[in-house]
Design a protein around this motif. Sequence first.
Motif, PDB file in Angstrom:
ATOM      1  N   LEU A  13       0.852  -1.199   0.000  1.00 37.04           N
ATOM      2  CA  LEU A  13       0.000   0.000   0.000  1.00 37.04           C
ATOM      3  C   LEU A  13       0.885   1.245   0.000  1.00 37.04           C
ATOM      4  N   ARG A  14       1.940   1.231   0.830  1.00 35.45           N
ATOM      5  CA  ARG A  14       2.860   2.363   0.941  1.00 35.45           C
ATOM      6  C   ARG A  14       3.640   2.574  -0.370  1.00 35.45           C
ATOM      7  N   TRP A  15       4.000   1.444  -1.001  1.00 33.43           N
ATOM      8  CA  TRP A  15       4.753   1.530  -2.260  1.00 33.43           C
ATOM      9  C   TRP A  15       3.878   2.151  -3.356  1.00 33.43           C
ATOM     10  N   PHE A  16       2.638   1.670  -3.467  1.00 32.94           N
ATOM     11  CA  PHE A  16       1.700   2.244  -4.450  1.00 32.94           C
ATOM     12  C   PHE A  16       1.464   3.724  -4.148  1.00 32.94           C
ATOM     13  N   HIS A  17       1.282   4.012  -2.851  1.00 36.26           N
ATOM     14  CA  HIS A  17       1.027   5.383  -2.404  1.00 36.26           C
ATOM     15  C   HIS A  17       2.171   6.301  -2.843  1.00 36.26           C
ATOM     16  N   THR A  18       3.404   5.851  -2.627  1.00 28.89           N
ATOM     17  CA  THR A  18       4.563   6.674  -2.979  1.00 28.89           C
ATOM     18  C   THR A  18       4.669   6.829  -4.499  1.00 28.89           C
ATOM     19  N   THR A  72      -5.006   5.471  -1.170  1.00 26.85           N
ATOM     20  CA  THR A  72      -4.038   4.606  -0.478  1.00 26.85           C
ATOM     21  C   THR A  72      -3.586   5.254   0.835  1.00 26.85           C
ATOM     22  N   GLY A  73      -3.480   6.591   0.843  1.00 28.33           N
ATOM     23  CA  GLY A  73      -3.087   7.306   2.073  1.00 28.33           C
ATOM     24  C   GLY A  73      -4.103   7.085   3.178  1.00 28.33           C
ATOM     25  N   TRP A  74      -5.390   7.310   2.863  1.00 27.47           N
ATOM     26  CA  TRP A  74      -6.427   7.112   3.889  1.00 27.47           C
ATOM     27  C   TRP A  74      -6.592   5.632   4.209  1.00 27.47           C
ATOM     28  N   GLY A  75      -6.273   4.759   3.244  1.00 27.73           N
ATOM     29  CA  GLY A  75      -6.292   3.312   3.499  1.00 27.73           C
ATOM     30  C   GLY A  75      -5.291   2.953   4.589  1.00 27.73           C
ATOM     31  N   MET A  76      -4.089   3.535   4.505  1.00 31.94           N
ATOM     32  CA  MET A  76      -3.061   3.253   5.529  1.00 31.94           C
ATOM     33  C   MET A  76      -3.468   3.827   6.882  1.00 31.94           C
ATOM     34  N   ILE A  77      -4.062   5.032   6.859  1.00 31.85           N
ATOM     35  CA  ILE A  77      -4.508   5.632   8.126  1.00 31.85           C
ATOM     36  C   ILE A  77      -5.611   4.763   8.736  1.00 31.85           C
ATOM     37  N   GLY A  78      -6.551   4.311   7.900  1.00 28.01           N
ATOM     38  CA  GLY A  78      -7.638   3.443   8.383  1.00 28.01           C
ATOM     39  C   GLY A  78      -7.083   2.156   8.969  1.00 28.01           C
ATOM     40  N   HIS A  79      -6.086   1.576   8.309  1.00 29.54           N
ATOM     41  CA  HIS A  79      -5.484   0.324   8.776  1.00 29.54           C
ATOM     42  C   HIS A  79      -4.791   0.539  10.123  1.00 29.54           C
ATOM     43  N   LYS A  80      -3.987   1.608  10.207  1.00 29.20           N
ATOM     44  CA  LYS A  80      -3.199   1.820  11.437  1.00 29.20           C
ATOM     45  C   LYS A  80      -4.089   2.236  12.606  1.00 29.20           C
ATOM     46  N   MET A  81      -5.026   3.171  12.361  1.00 30.70           N
ATOM     47  CA  MET A  81      -5.859   3.655  13.477  1.00 30.70           C
ATOM     48  C   MET A  81      -6.998   2.689  13.764  1.00 30.70           C
ATOM     49  N   SER A  91       1.437  10.650  18.886  1.00 28.32           N
ATOM     50  CA  SER A  91       2.370  11.508  18.124  1.00 28.32           C
ATOM     51  C   SER A  91       2.279  11.168  16.637  1.00 28.32           C
ATOM     52  N   TRP A  92       2.304   9.861  16.320  1.00 28.95           N
ATOM     53  CA  TRP A  92       2.255   9.443  14.913  1.00 28.95           C
ATOM     54  C   TRP A  92       1.005   9.989  14.221  1.00 28.95           C
ATOM     55  N   SER A  93      -0.147   9.828  14.915  1.00 20.27           N
ATOM     56  CA  SER A  93      -1.418  10.271  14.306  1.00 20.27           C
ATOM     57  C   SER A  93      -1.413  11.784  14.070  1.00 20.27           C
ATOM     58  N   PRO A 158       5.067  21.453   3.449  1.00 23.34           N
ATOM     59  CA  PRO A 158       4.765  20.851   4.761  1.00 23.34           C
ATOM     60  C   PRO A 158       4.128  19.466   4.631  1.00 23.34           C
ATOM     61  N   MET A 159       3.324  19.238   3.572  1.00 21.87           N
ATOM     62  CA  MET A 159       2.682  17.927   3.406  1.00 21.87           C
ATOM     63  C   MET A 159       3.753  16.823   3.363  1.00 21.87           C
ATOM     64  N   LEU A 160       4.778  17.001   2.533  1.00 12.63           N
ATOM     65  CA  LEU A 160       5.827  15.969   2.411  1.00 12.63           C
ATOM     66  C   LEU A 160       6.683  15.878   3.668  1.00 12.63           C
ATOM     67  N   PHE A 162       5.710  16.402   6.847  1.00  7.85           N
ATOM     68  CA  PHE A 162       5.013  15.657   7.911  1.00  7.85           C
ATOM     69  C   PHE A 162       4.720  14.210   7.498  1.00  7.85           C
ATOM     70  N   MET A 163       4.506  14.009   6.192  1.00  9.65           N
ATOM     71  CA  MET A 163       4.280  12.650   5.677  1.00  9.65           C
ATOM     72  C   MET A 163       5.475  11.758   6.000  1.00  9.65           C
ATOM     73  N   THR A 164       6.681  12.262   5.720  1.00 10.18           N
ATOM     74  CA  THR A 164       7.879  11.437   5.938  1.00 10.18           C
ATOM     75  C   THR A 164       8.338  11.508   7.402  1.00 10.18           C
ATOM     76  N   ALA A 166       6.398  11.319  10.042  1.00  7.71           N
ATOM     77  CA  ALA A 166       5.554  10.504  10.937  1.00  7.71           C
ATOM     78  C   ALA A 166       6.304   9.280  11.471  1.00  7.71           C
ATOM     79  N   SER A 167       7.060   8.595  10.600  1.00  8.89           N
ATOM     80  CA  SER A 167       7.770   7.393  11.059  1.00  8.89           C
ATOM     81  C   SER A 167       9.271   7.579  11.170  1.00  8.89           C
ATOM     82  N   HIS A 168       9.779   8.735  10.719  1.00 11.40           N
ATOM     83  CA  HIS A 168      11.242   8.852  10.650  1.00 11.40           C
ATOM     84  C   HIS A 168      11.830  10.009  11.440  1.00 11.40           C
ATOM     85  N   LEU A 169      10.988  10.889  12.008  1.00  6.65           N
ATOM     86  CA  LEU A 169      11.528  11.994  12.813  1.00  6.65           C
ATOM     87  C   LEU A 169      11.186  11.723  14.277  1.00  6.65           C
TER      88      LEU A 169
HETATM   89  C1  HEM Z   1      -3.670  12.827  -0.152  1.00  5.05           C
HETATM   90  C2  HEM Z   1      -3.541  12.632   1.124  1.00  5.05           C
HETATM   91  C3  HEM Z   1      -2.488  11.740   1.734  1.00  5.05           C
HETATM   92  C4  HEM Z   1      -2.685  10.923   2.809  1.00  5.05           C
HETATM   93  C5  HEM Z   1      -3.972  10.766   3.598  1.00  5.05           C
HETATM   94  C6  HEM Z   1      -1.431  10.237   3.079  1.00  5.05           C
HETATM   95  C7  HEM Z   1      -1.186   9.307   4.080  1.00  5.05           C
HETATM   96  C8  HEM Z   1      -0.015   8.612   4.279  1.00  5.05           C
HETATM   97  C9  HEM Z   1       0.212   7.609   5.299  1.00  5.05           C
HETATM   98  C10 HEM Z   1      -0.804   7.148   6.316  1.00  5.05           C
HETATM   99  C11 HEM Z   1       1.503   7.179   5.207  1.00  5.05           C
HETATM  100  C12 HEM Z   1       2.196   6.131   6.083  1.00  5.05           C
HETATM  101  C13 HEM Z   1       3.081   6.845   7.073  1.00  5.05           C
HETATM  102  C14 HEM Z   1       3.687   5.938   8.102  1.00  5.05           C
HETATM  103  O1  HEM Z   1       3.470   4.741   8.075  1.00  5.05           O
HETATM  104  O2  HEM Z   1       4.379   6.464   8.978  1.00  5.05           O
HETATM  105  C15 HEM Z   1       2.099   7.893   4.122  1.00  5.05           C
HETATM  106  C16 HEM Z   1       3.402   7.712   3.717  1.00  5.05           C
HETATM  107  C17 HEM Z   1       3.971   8.365   2.685  1.00  5.05           C
HETATM  108  N1  HEM Z   1       3.386   9.301   1.865  1.00  5.05           N
HETATM  109 FE1  HEM Z   1       1.458   9.985   2.013  1.00  5.05          FE
HETATM  110  N2  HEM Z   1      -0.495  10.653   2.152  1.00  5.05           N
HETATM  111  C18 HEM Z   1      -1.093  11.570   1.318  1.00  5.05           C
HETATM  112  C19 HEM Z   1      -0.484  12.221   0.242  1.00  5.05           C
HETATM  113  C20 HEM Z   1       0.834  12.018  -0.177  1.00  5.05           C
HETATM  114  C21 HEM Z   1       1.438  12.650  -1.311  1.00  5.05           C
HETATM  115  C22 HEM Z   1       0.761  13.653  -2.251  1.00  5.05           C
HETATM  116  C23 HEM Z   1       2.709  12.219  -1.404  1.00  5.05           C
HETATM  117  C24 HEM Z   1       3.695  12.666  -2.453  1.00  5.05           C
HETATM  118  C25 HEM Z   1       4.704  12.000  -2.883  1.00  5.05           C
HETATM  119  C26 HEM Z   1       2.939  11.293  -0.313  1.00  5.05           C
HETATM  120  C27 HEM Z   1       4.122  10.630  -0.046  1.00  5.05           C
HETATM  121  C28 HEM Z   1       4.321   9.705   0.957  1.00  5.05           C
HETATM  122  C29 HEM Z   1       5.581   9.018   1.200  1.00  5.05           C
HETATM  123  C30 HEM Z   1       6.873   9.177   0.412  1.00  5.05           C
HETATM  124  C31 HEM Z   1       5.362   8.163   2.285  1.00  5.05           C
HETATM  125  C32 HEM Z   1       6.335   7.202   2.899  1.00  5.05           C
HETATM  126  C33 HEM Z   1       6.826   7.784   4.184  1.00  5.05           C
HETATM  127  C34 HEM Z   1       7.420   6.760   5.107  1.00  5.05           C
HETATM  128  O3  HEM Z   1       7.600   5.604   4.764  1.00  5.05           O
HETATM  129  O4  HEM Z   1       7.693   7.177   6.207  1.00  5.05           O
HETATM  130  N3  HEM Z   1       1.761  11.191   0.407  1.00  5.05           N
HETATM  131  N4  HEM Z   1       1.164   8.759   3.566  1.00  5.05           N
END
Ligand code: HEM
Length: 231
Positions: A13-18, A72-81, A91-93, A158-160, A162-164, A166-169
């Motif tokens: 899911l994370r790979w597809f999301h990225t 896929t992003g909300w899918g991961m949030i749904g799975h984790k929470m 903190s993660w949330s 800021p989106m990127l 906080f996205m990265t 969550a698990s790495h800072l």
């Molecule tokens: C649209 C709303 C979005 C939601 C709800 C969302 C949600 C998430 C979630 C839940 C994770 C897993 C984090 C973890 O396990 O710590 C994640 C990881 C990630 N997201 Fe998003 N995301 C969104 C948009 C984006 C966008 C636009 C990008 C652009 C590239 C992105 C890039 C990433 C990357 C690179 C990771 C991997 C970070 C890691 O492994 O720590 N996300 N995202």
Amino acid sequence: MTLFSGAAAEFWLRWFHTFFGILWIGHLYYFNFSQMAFMGEADAATKSVVFQKLTPRTMFWFRYGALVTFLTGWGMIGHKMGALGIPVTSSWSTIILTGGLLGTLMFLNVWLIIWPNNRVIIENAERTARGEPAIPGVADLAARAAIASRTNTLFSLPMLFFMTAASHLPLTLSPEKSLIPYWCVFGILAGALELNAVKGKMGPLQKLKHVIHFGVVLTLVLYMAMHLLAG
Ligand code: HEM
């Protein structure tokens, strides 16, 4: 094999999301870093070809990249929470919701402003190329799409972060402190910028340099607010 086990489902899911996140934000940066300046200098015939032949293609990958990233992003949030039971106040949330909510505003800007307006711009270019009259108000639609696109570029920093993060800072928030003040600061800042994207003016967002500066400042302000109010 670990890669194909149930435990790897979240990894996939994370790979597809990225992958889809890169597809989406790659197009966003192409529009903002290169295409907008090019279109500012191009003649009417070149612009018409771009709107008829290039924009339908870039808009396709852009909007479906946004859709899959969002799902896929909300899918991961749904799975984790949900399934894993991580509390919404952890903190993660807090960190991932900061990135995820900014990403969600960006997704809404794509599907509710940038794409519908570009659809009219494409249709207008096709009509005028056939010698038919232009669609009234198309310049306003183009300006609104550009403001929303600039706002998304600002939000992407800021989106990127906080996205990265969550698990790495290693940023641990205090369980005793209320998160309400932090979410108020987030709501006011993100809300004001989003309101400007929907109804406001381009103003300083015209220049890419300013958009990047504002993005860095918003990242630092949100980080400091999280650290000082909830850390
Ligand atoms: C649209 C709303 C979005 C939601 C709800 C969302 C949600 C998430 C979630 C839940 C994770 C897993 C984090 C973890 O396990 O710590 C994640 C990881 C990630 N997201 Fe998003 N995301 C969104 C948009 C984006 C966008 C636009 C990008 C652009 C590239 C992105 C890039 C990433 C990357 C690179 C990771 C991997 C970070 C890691 O492994 O720590 N996300 N995202």
